[in-house]
Motif scaffolding. Structure first.
Motif, PDB file in Angstrom:
ATOM      1  N   VAL A  83      31.799  41.073  38.452  1.00 23.07           N
ATOM      2  CA  VAL A  83      33.072  41.089  37.203  1.00 23.07           C
ATOM      3  C   VAL A  83      33.634  42.098  37.188  1.00 23.07           C
ATOM      4  N   GLY A  84      33.205  43.245  37.220  1.00 24.07           N
ATOM      5  CA  GLY A  84      33.802  44.613  37.069  1.00 24.07           C
ATOM      6  C   GLY A  84      34.812  44.820  38.027  1.00 24.07           C
ATOM      7  N   TYR A  89      40.306  44.825  40.626  1.00 21.94           N
ATOM      8  CA  TYR A  89      41.082  44.030  41.492  1.00 21.94           C
ATOM      9  C   TYR A  89      42.236  43.966  40.788  1.00 21.94           C
ATOM     10  N   LEU A  90      42.281  43.095  39.539  1.00 25.98           N
ATOM     11  CA  LEU A  90      43.393  42.687  38.933  1.00 25.98           C
ATOM     12  C   LEU A  90      44.260  43.887  38.103  1.00 25.98           C
ATOM     13  N   PHE A 238      31.195  47.151  33.222  1.00 26.60           N
ATOM     14  CA  PHE A 238      32.838  47.176  33.187  1.00 26.60           C
ATOM     15  C   PHE A 238      33.294  48.596  33.126  1.00 26.60           C
ATOM     16  N   PHE A 239      32.517  49.418  32.322  1.00 28.34           N
ATOM     17  CA  PHE A 239      33.079  50.648  32.233  1.00 28.34           C
ATOM     18  C   PHE A 239      32.504  51.551  33.176  1.00 28.34           C
ATOM     19  N   ALA A 266      34.563  44.120  47.287  1.00 32.41           N
ATOM     20  CA  ALA A 266      33.163  44.550  46.730  1.00 32.41           C
ATOM     21  C   ALA A 266      33.036  43.631  45.812  1.00 32.41           C
ATOM     22  N   SER A 267      33.737  43.001  44.923  1.00 30.04           N
ATOM     23  CA  SER A 267      33.439  42.068  44.183  1.00 30.04           C
ATOM     24  C   SER A 267      33.021  40.932  44.836  1.00 30.04           C
TER      25      SER A 267
END
Length: 585
Positions: A83-84, A89-90, A238-239, A266-267
């Motif tokens: 998710v991170g 990517y976004l 996430f961090f 990677a995701s």
């Protein structure tokens, strides 16, 4: 336990890794090349090293042990990474590349100023040594068990090997070796998963026989702890993924769009490979409910659960493939260690040595100091690993998670929000970190797990698992909430910093929002052909070697396993060679 064929495989692997360093050594002309490949790398190389740098021997030891004990519960951390990186990517990955710097701490200097540059330099480098020690110690557990040598000798020999390989070729060798290691790790994971499921009669029997606690997490611990741990893991990762310090990987990629592709790669790998990795230890919970019955784990004593992946390999893999598995485990730690050594050496040289000690230093001098610094940092990592080997009763997965929550998380928060929010004073960075570490210290020493379990209403008696987990997620939530409020709150005091600082920050944000045009900014098209040629040749050479192991006396399934692993590497080599040939026309 290990045959002459396994030794042959391991020796060939070491020769390959050293060859990678030698081949790419000639591409290092300055510190930019040595620490980030001159910002010329293609997305699939950076995507591989990004994924690999988040994988270490802890995955095969502590995390595999966690999968044996708790099943799918361990997936959470790896899904959180997925998710991170998708968020990266976004939004984040292209902005990291668009900073156009050599080291991550140079981003800190441009965003927060020179005081923060020194503060974060001396936060990142020592803690990088600690994390490297955990990774190396994790690998030592496996290698010492297989080869029957002392932990100290294992840590020393393996650490020196990683150091030599890292030293030879800088970031080019680090990233290229990570790609080759990925080409070994992933096929081995599929083979291990296949043989494990085959051993118990297939997927249907696996699902039917799997202990319910492996997927019904409420049987492991109170449901409140489960969900709080689950949520905390996603926030922490996430961090971990999207802070400036760990975004250094994207400084090496060729341009903005390729940075996004690397992050997406990677995701996808985290979302797919994770499930495959942890099938063997979950199958082991069916085959070996009593670890004391496994002969190969007896040398590990009370840390036997950390060797469950190795035990399954010894039990199931054909002759010669234990060596391939050891290479995969070695690859996991090497990718984390060499990336950390290279990054931290770059930070010391470009963010301390040059601006503080030798402002007039030439590129030749900086390059020489980079090599010396890499040696010293490698030595400190080895000493750190030896220290961890002397501690009794530590759980590798838990210590890795707690180190991240207590030490790393406080300085990740300003390095993440600082890429999004512009109007903060220059003291926002270091003050947020100090506050976060103070919060961690208070929770760990003055509150304690019993108080926290009472607070969230978990009934006694409390298990050791619950005491550990509540400390983890409490620390994560407290640090993230308090530090985020503090950092964002400092925006009210932005006028405490001079106008010159805010003008520099404004210029910084203009830069990170401007896409990279590699050819225009560098005056040439880059080294695309060389990357396809060199990696293609290496895949063909090592893939041919692995395929030739089909000649080892094994049953049909065992021989086909070597064909599968070697065939994948050969296929990639052929594709790359075609790409190289096409690009020349």
């Amino acid at each position: 336990m290990i045959s002459i064929y396994d030794y042959l495989v391991v020796i060939a692997y070491f020769i390959l890794m050293i060859a990678v360093g030698i081949v790419f050594k000639r591409m290092n002309k300055n510190t930019s090349d040595y620490f980030r490949g001159g910002g010329s790398m293609l997305w699939w190389l950076v995507g591989a090293t990004t994924f690999m740098s988040f994988i270490s021997a802890v995955t095969y030891t502590g995390a595999a042990g966690k999968a044996y004990e708790t099943g799918t519960f361990v997936f959470v951390v790896y899904m959180a990474n997925g998710v991170g990186f998708f968020i990266s990517y976004l939004y984040f990955s292209k902005r990291f590349r668009q900073t156009r710097v050599v080291t991550a701490i140079e981003v800190v200097r441009e965003r927060f100023g020179k005081v923060n540059e020194q503060f974060f330099t001396w936060m990142v480098v020592p803690f990088g040594v600690i994390h490297g020690g955990v990774w190396l110690y994790s690998l030592g557990i496996i290698i010492s068990t297989v080869f029957g040598v002392s932990m100290e000798m294992t840590v020393l020999s393996v650490g020196l090997t990683v150091l030599i390989i890292s030293l030879l070729g800088g970031s080019w060798a680090v990233v290229a070796s990570d790609f080759m290691q990925l080409m070994i790790m992933v096929p081995v994971a599929f083979v291990m998963a296949f043989l494990s499921l085959r051993e118990i009669g297939g997927v249907g029997n696996f699902i039917e026989q799997l202990p319910t606690s492996q997927y019904n997490w409420s049987e492991l611990t109170d449901s409140k702890i489960v969900w709080l741990w689950f949520i905390a893991s996603f926030f922490k990762q996430f961090f971990s993924v999207n802070n400036t310090n760990d975004g250094y990987r994207f400084l090496a990629v060729k341009d903005s769009e390729q940075a996004r592709k690397a992050s997406l790669m990677a995701s996808i790998l985290f979302f797919t490979i994770t499930f495959i990795w942890f099938i063997p230890p979950m199958v082991a919970s069916i085959m070996f409910p009593d670890l004391s019955a496994i002969e190969s784990l007896k040398p590990l004593g009370d840390k036997a659960v950390d060797g469950i992946y190795l035990a399954m390999g010894i039990e199931l893999l054909p002759v010669g493939m234990i060596g391939v598995m050891i290479c995969a485990i070695f690859a996991a730690t090497m990718s984390s260690m060499d990336s950390t050594l290279n990054r931290n050496a770059g930070i010391f040289v470009r963010n301390f040595y040059k601006p503080i000690l030798r402002k007039s230093a030439s590129e030749k001098e900086l390059f020489r100091v980079s090599l010396i610094t890499t040696v010293f940092l490698g030595g400190f990592v080895i000493l750190s690993a030896i220290f961890f080997s002397e501690l009794e009763g530590i759980n590798l997965f838990d210590i890795n998670m707690r180190l991240g929550a207590m030490i790393s998380l406080p300085f990740m928060i300003p390095l993440t929000w600082g890429i999004i929010f512009q109007d903060t004073p220059r003291w926002a960075g270091w003050s947020t970190v100090l506050l976060g570490m103070l919060v961690s210290y208070i929770i760990q020493t003055h509150i304690g797990p019993e108080t926290l379990l009472d607070l969230i209403g978990v009934a006694k008696p409390w298990s050791k698992r619950e005491l550990i987990d509540v400390m983890f997620f409490s620390n994560v939530f407290a640090v993230i909430i308090i530090c985020s409020l503090w950092f964002l709150g400092t925006r009210l005091f932005k006028k405490t910093s001079p106008e010159e600082y805010h003008k520099d920050v404004e210029d910084f944000f203009v830069k990170i929002n401007t896409p990279v045009d590699y050819e225009k900014e560098n005056g040439h098209k880059g080294y695309d052909q060389q990357q396809f040629k060199i990696l293609g040749n290496m895949c063909l050479i090592y893939g041919s070697f692995l395929t030739s192991l089909v000649l080892i006396p094994n049953d049909l399934v065992g021989r086909l396993c070597f064909v599968f692993i070697g065939g994948i590497m050969l296929s990639v080599g052929i594709i790359f060679k075609k790409k190289y040939t096409k690009s020349k026309k």
